[in-house]
Design a protein around this motif. Structure first.
Motif, short mmCIF file in Angstrom:
data_model
loop_
_atom_site.label_atom_id
_atom_site.label_comp_id
_atom_site.label_asym_id
_atom_site.label_seq_id
_atom_site.Cartn_x
_atom_site.Cartn_y
_atom_site.Cartn_z
N ASP A 110 13.51 -17.61 16.44
CA ASP A 110 14.77 -17.64 15.71
C ASP A 110 14.65 -18.65 14.56
O ASP A 110 14.16 -19.78 14.76
CB ASP A 110 15.92 -18.06 16.63
CG ASP A 110 17.27 -18.05 15.92
OD1 ASP A 110 17.83 -16.96 15.74
OD2 ASP A 110 17.73 -19.15 15.53
N PRO A 111 15.07 -18.28 13.32
CA PRO A 111 14.88 -19.16 12.15
C PRO A 111 15.71 -20.43 12.21
O PRO A 111 15.33 -21.46 11.64
CB PRO A 111 15.29 -18.27 10.98
CG PRO A 111 16.21 -17.25 11.57
CD PRO A 111 15.69 -17.00 12.94
N ARG A 112 16.83 -20.40 12.91
CA ARG A 112 17.72 -21.57 12.94
C ARG A 112 17.42 -22.49 14.11
O ARG A 112 17.31 -23.71 13.95
CB ARG A 112 19.18 -21.10 13.00
CG ARG A 112 20.17 -22.26 13.02
CD ARG A 112 21.59 -21.75 12.99
NE ARG A 112 22.55 -22.86 12.99
CZ ARG A 112 23.87 -22.71 13.02
NH1 ARG A 112 24.39 -21.49 13.03
NH2 ARG A 112 24.66 -23.78 13.02
N TYR A 113 17.29 -21.90 15.31
CA TYR A 113 17.13 -22.72 16.52
C TYR A 113 15.69 -22.79 17.03
O TYR A 113 15.41 -23.46 18.02
CB TYR A 113 18.03 -22.18 17.63
CG TYR A 113 19.50 -22.35 17.35
CD1 TYR A 113 20.10 -23.61 17.45
CD2 TYR A 113 20.29 -21.28 16.96
CE1 TYR A 113 21.45 -23.78 17.19
CE2 TYR A 113 21.64 -21.43 16.69
CZ TYR A 113 22.22 -22.68 16.82
OH TYR A 113 23.55 -22.85 16.55
N GLY A 114 14.78 -22.11 16.36
CA GLY A 114 13.40 -22.08 16.84
C GLY A 114 13.17 -20.95 17.83
O GLY A 114 12.26 -20.13 17.69
N GLU A 115 14.03 -20.90 18.85
CA GLU A 115 14.00 -19.81 19.82
C GLU A 115 15.42 -19.46 20.23
O GLU A 115 16.32 -20.31 20.22
CB GLU A 115 13.20 -20.21 21.08
CG GLU A 115 11.70 -20.21 20.93
CD GLU A 115 11.00 -20.47 22.26
OE1 GLU A 115 10.38 -19.54 22.82
OE2 GLU A 115 11.07 -21.62 22.74
N GLU A 116 15.60 -18.21 20.62
CA GLU A 116 16.85 -17.75 21.20
C GLU A 116 16.57 -17.04 22.51
O GLU A 116 15.45 -16.54 22.73
CB GLU A 116 17.60 -16.81 20.25
CG GLU A 116 18.47 -17.51 19.21
CD GLU A 116 19.74 -18.14 19.79
OE1 GLU A 116 19.91 -18.11 21.02
OE2 GLU A 116 20.54 -18.65 18.99
N LEU A 117 17.57 -16.99 23.37
CA LEU A 117 17.43 -16.32 24.66
C LEU A 117 17.67 -14.83 24.55
O LEU A 117 18.57 -14.38 23.82
CB LEU A 117 18.42 -16.91 25.67
CG LEU A 117 18.21 -18.37 26.06
CD1 LEU A 117 19.42 -18.88 26.83
CD2 LEU A 117 16.95 -18.52 26.91
N CYS A 118 16.86 -14.07 25.28
CA CYS A 118 17.03 -12.61 25.35
C CYS A 118 16.98 -12.21 26.82
O CYS A 118 16.02 -12.54 27.53
CB CYS A 118 15.92 -11.91 24.57
SG CYS A 118 15.95 -10.10 24.72
N ALA A 119 18.00 -11.53 27.28
CA ALA A 119 18.05 -11.06 28.67
C ALA A 119 17.65 -9.59 28.73
O ALA A 119 18.29 -8.74 28.10
CB ALA A 119 19.45 -11.24 29.24
N CYS A 120 16.58 -9.31 29.45
CA CYS A 120 16.11 -7.93 29.65
C CYS A 120 16.57 -7.51 31.04
O CYS A 120 16.24 -8.16 32.04
CB CYS A 120 14.59 -7.87 29.55
SG CYS A 120 13.95 -8.49 27.97
N ILE A 121 17.32 -6.42 31.11
CA ILE A 121 18.03 -6.08 32.35
C ILE A 121 17.77 -4.63 32.76
O ILE A 121 17.75 -3.73 31.94
CB ILE A 121 19.54 -6.31 32.17
CG1 ILE A 121 19.83 -7.82 32.01
CG2 ILE A 121 20.34 -5.74 33.35
CD1 ILE A 121 21.27 -8.13 31.65
#
Length: 562
Positions: free
Chosen positions: A488-499
């Protein structure tokens, strides 16, 4: 002021370590339980007593010697679960031949790499699994097989491999049939086998298992008799195995779960090994449990979910079950409760470990509370030490997260022909650095927070995917979940939930996000929610997060926002 209790524990036991080779323990079991069922392969319709298994193991061991294999040579086994796998296992162990476990899902490039990495002299391979013809795959890298008149291979790409042993009755040019090596041995052959067995030492390398290789080329983990025999023994002790027990082994034998926690736990207690099918199949497992009146069952959570949700589940009588092992990944409380109630496995336990520690380092008890079984991985195993350390290598106070380290009899000798990678994980004091983030409570129970490499750093804050996964399992529509980090460009990483949703349930990404917003802190709410029919899995039943990351980076077109 009371001293701080540090995150260190030693697993005491009234039972001493077994100071013997696997061959010695195997022969001891075969004498003690001669007429008792040793192995039942339901799908092969094969049933062998301990005496019958010993006869076949001795015959195959003599057959290997006839081919010219010697102590220290490497013998690959490339096959799904079957009786022949286990015969090969114990035959190699009796002679001192190093058994090299191959993943049945290997393709030709992977096969070429591992065969050459440890210089395998011979390979035992299955005939076929699903659409894979194993001999055809091998011929892609060794076409010289068809030109071998003497059945001694001379292949350019596989210079060390000399003998191919195939598990079927069909004649193949350049290939030995498994049954050809099962001819009744002569007395002098048995005498030689006994002599060779007596020369072995319990701390010799006897098994090589390859890591999954998700971060580079697979590494060959060197395990000794002492490593895996004792680990299997204490796993069996933890679930109170005895000669009356019949263990349903649906997990793969090429993995420590099947070979050590399954086969070796059984032979050290006179129990019966039961194989429902070549690879896991929920219906075959249900059938095997009922037909053979199994008292224990092994599996990863996804296997138990598959069993519980099978449309014919209610058609089977599982009342013979009492215990078993669930390992490989975290188990949601709801699934654990259903396994205990509906499958009658009140004494099921949770195990934690890794191939490099042979494998189990911690295990819950058969009488632990359900919270202790799902929120923790139990306490340290007998005769092992564990500690939890910070980034500077200092042991942290209990209740503080850090890296879990293990020391003791179970720690591997190292990675085959790879000093640097061995040194990366085993320090000078012989502590194995697991790479797992863990926390120990005041009673010594260990909670795994996740992999250091899986940890998501969002805006400088460390987030543990496992914590969010455990929460999402509470949602009534969620069957399986994997939480990963994406750039993610702003936070470095973002969470992704694969369900993966339960069958018949409908749910949207916004429903999931709203559920999270209402119950957990905002920084733990996944920015992305994506639904899958199935996850990419390893052959041992673990979801491959790195592949999920690849899929999501492509799906979300991360390049545009990176």
């Amino acid at each position: 002021m009371e001293p701080v209790q540090l995150s260190y524990a030693y697993g005491a036991s009234s039972q001493p370590l077994l100071g013997m080779t696997i061959g010695e323990k195997f022969d001891q079991a075969c004498t003690q339980y001669a007429d008792h069922d040793a192995i039942i392969s339901v799908y092969q319709n094969v049933r062998l007593s301990y005496q019958q298994l010993q006869d076949k193991v001795n015959a195959f061991a003599c057959g290997l010697l006839t081919l010219g294999l010697q102590k220290g040579d490497r013998l690959a086994i490339w096959s799904p679960n079957c009786v022949e796998w286990t015969i090969t296992q114990f035959a190699a162990f009796k002679v001192g031949i190093i058994l090299v476990n191959f993943n049945p899902a290997y393709k030709s490039s992977e096969l070429e790499y591992v065969l050459n990495k440890v210089s395998c002299k011979a390979i035992v391979l299955a005939s076929q699994l699903k659409t894979t013809n194993y001999l055809d795959v091998l011929k892609k890298i060794a076409p010289e097989i068809d030109d071998s008149e003497t059945k001694v291979l001379d292949a350019i790409k596989l210079p060390y491999l000399k003998h191919i042993i195939k598990i079927d009755d069909q004649e193949h040019k350049g290939v030995h049939r498994f049954t050809d090596l099962l001819l009744p041995p002569r007395l002098e052959q048995l005498s030689e086998l006994q002599h060779l067995s007596q020369q072995l030492q319990f701390d010799d390398t006897i098994n090589i298992q390859f890591t999954s290789g998700t971060t580079g080329s697979p590494k060959g983990t060197m395990l000794t008799h002492n490593n895996i025999l004792n680990n299997g023994y204490f796993v069996g002790e933890s679930i109170h195995l005895s000669p009356v027990d019949r263990v349903c082994i649906s997990v793969p034998l090429f993995h420590c779960f099947g070979m050590v926690m399954g086969n070796l736990a059984c032979i050290t207690h006179g129990s019966t090994m039961v194989y429902p099918s070549p690879v896991f199949n929920a219906l075959d497992t249900l059938n095997a449990i009922e037909q053979e009146k199994c008292t224990a069952a092994y599996g990863v959570p996804t296997m138990f979910i598959g069993i519980l949700e099978h449309e014919k589940f209610n058609d089977f009588d599982l009342s013979s079950l009492r215990t078993g092992i669930m390992a490989g990944s975290p188990c949601p409380k709801e699934i654990m409760q259903r396994v205990m109630d509906r499958m009658h496995m009140e004494q099921i336990t949770i195990c934690y470990g890794m191939t490099e520690t042979a494998p189990v380092s911690a295990q819950s008890s058969t009488d632990d509370s359900i919270e202790q079984r799902v929120a923790t991985v139990g306490r340290v195993h007998p005769h092992l030490e564990v500690k939890i350390i910070d980034e500077c290598g200092r042991v942290v106070p209990r209740g503080t997260a850090g890296e879990l380290c293990v020391r003791g009899y179970s720690v591997m000798l190292g990675y085959w022909d790879d000093f640097d990678k061995t040194h990366d994980v085993i320090d000078n004091a012989r502590w194995m650095h697991t790479g797992d983030i863990a926390e120990m409570d005041i009673h010594g129970y260990i909670q795994i927070k996740g992999r250091i490499k899986d940890m998501v750093i969002r805006g400088g804050e460390n987030l543990f995917p496992k914590e969010i996964e455990d929460f999402l399992y509470i949602h009534k529509a969620v069957s399986e979940v994997q939480v990963i980090g994406v750039p993610d460009p702003r936070y470095g990483e973002e969470l992704c939930a694969c369900i993966i949703l339960h069958e018949g349930h409908v749910c949207s990404a916004e429903d999931i996000r709203q559920f999270c917003i209402e119950h957990i802190s905002h920084n733990k709410v996944p920015k992305y929610v994506y639904f899958f029919e199935q996850f990419p899995m390893t052959a041992s039943g673990k979801a491959q997060k790195f592949k999920l990351q690849e899929v999501m980076i492509k799906t979300l077109n991360i390049k545009e926002i990176a």
